[in-house]
Design a protein around this motif. Sequence first.
Motif, short mmCIF file in Angstrom:
data_model
loop_
_atom_site.label_atom_id
_atom_site.label_comp_id
_atom_site.label_asym_id
_atom_site.label_seq_id
_atom_site.Cartn_x
_atom_site.Cartn_y
_atom_site.Cartn_z
N MET A 90 -11.63 11.13 -4.58
CA MET A 90 -10.22 11.03 -4.32
C MET A 90 -9.47 11.99 -5.25
N ARG A 91 -8.45 12.60 -4.71
CA ARG A 91 -7.56 13.45 -5.50
C ARG A 91 -6.14 12.93 -5.30
N ARG A 92 -5.32 13.07 -6.32
CA ARG A 92 -3.95 12.54 -6.27
C ARG A 92 -2.95 13.65 -6.54
N ILE A 93 -1.90 13.67 -5.74
CA ILE A 93 -0.78 14.59 -5.93
C ILE A 93 0.44 13.73 -6.20
N ASP A 94 1.02 13.84 -7.38
CA ASP A 94 2.20 13.06 -7.75
C ASP A 94 3.42 13.97 -7.65
N VAL A 95 4.03 13.99 -6.47
CA VAL A 95 5.13 14.91 -6.19
C VAL A 95 6.28 14.74 -7.17
N ALA A 96 6.57 13.51 -7.58
CA ALA A 96 7.71 13.26 -8.46
C ALA A 96 7.60 13.95 -9.82
N THR A 97 6.39 14.30 -10.23
CA THR A 97 6.21 14.94 -11.53
C THR A 97 6.10 16.46 -11.44
N GLN A 134 -6.53 20.77 1.67
CA GLN A 134 -7.61 21.45 2.38
C GLN A 134 -8.93 20.73 2.18
N TRP A 135 -9.16 20.20 1.00
CA TRP A 135 -10.39 19.50 0.65
C TRP A 135 -10.50 18.15 1.36
N ALA A 136 -9.38 17.49 1.59
CA ALA A 136 -9.37 16.10 2.06
C ALA A 136 -9.79 15.95 3.52
N ALA A 141 -11.91 3.51 3.90
CA ALA A 141 -12.41 3.64 5.27
C ALA A 141 -11.89 4.90 5.95
N GLY A 142 -10.96 5.60 5.29
CA GLY A 142 -10.40 6.81 5.89
C GLY A 142 -9.56 6.53 7.12
N ARG A 143 -8.83 5.40 7.07
CA ARG A 143 -7.99 5.09 8.21
C ARG A 143 -6.62 4.70 7.81
#
Length: 158
Positions: A1-8, A37-39, A156-158
């Motif tokens: 899992m990768r996380r993008i925290d737009v607020a920061t 792209q990775w996800a 589950a990717g849903r």
Amino acid sequence: MRRIDVATMAFPLLRSKLDFYSGKVPESLHQAQDDIQWADHVLLIYPLWLGDLPALTKGFLEQVLRPGFAFQSNDGGTSWRRQLGGRSIRVVVTMGLPALIYRWFYGAHSVRSLRRNILSFCGFGPIRTTLVGQVESLDDMRRIRWIMRLSEWGRAGR
């Protein structure tokens, strides 16, 4: 899992059509594009502000989902090729009002626009949405249940 925290994140907002089509994606957003792209599956969570996405979230999507990355113009702009196919996405919108009111009275217009005009245009699919209403009044047990449900859907990717 990768996380993008737009607020920061710090990035400029687009100011013209020329910037959108010809400008460079800010260096600070290259990793976000790599992560998308990775996800195989993306989870987008945002609070409903004034009936829509927060401006920073919309600005992030405008910067990241650019031509050449999210879609490609063919034949001088007369047709488009979606570049982000093969990725499912779940959009979770939190709000103060009851979700049923937002869906039925207001028509969940921001979610419909996001789905149709942005996400499906770029190739995401399937696109699932979850509306979490009255978040300020949720007790701890209901918050935990929502977090567990979202975690399960993520795995589950849903």
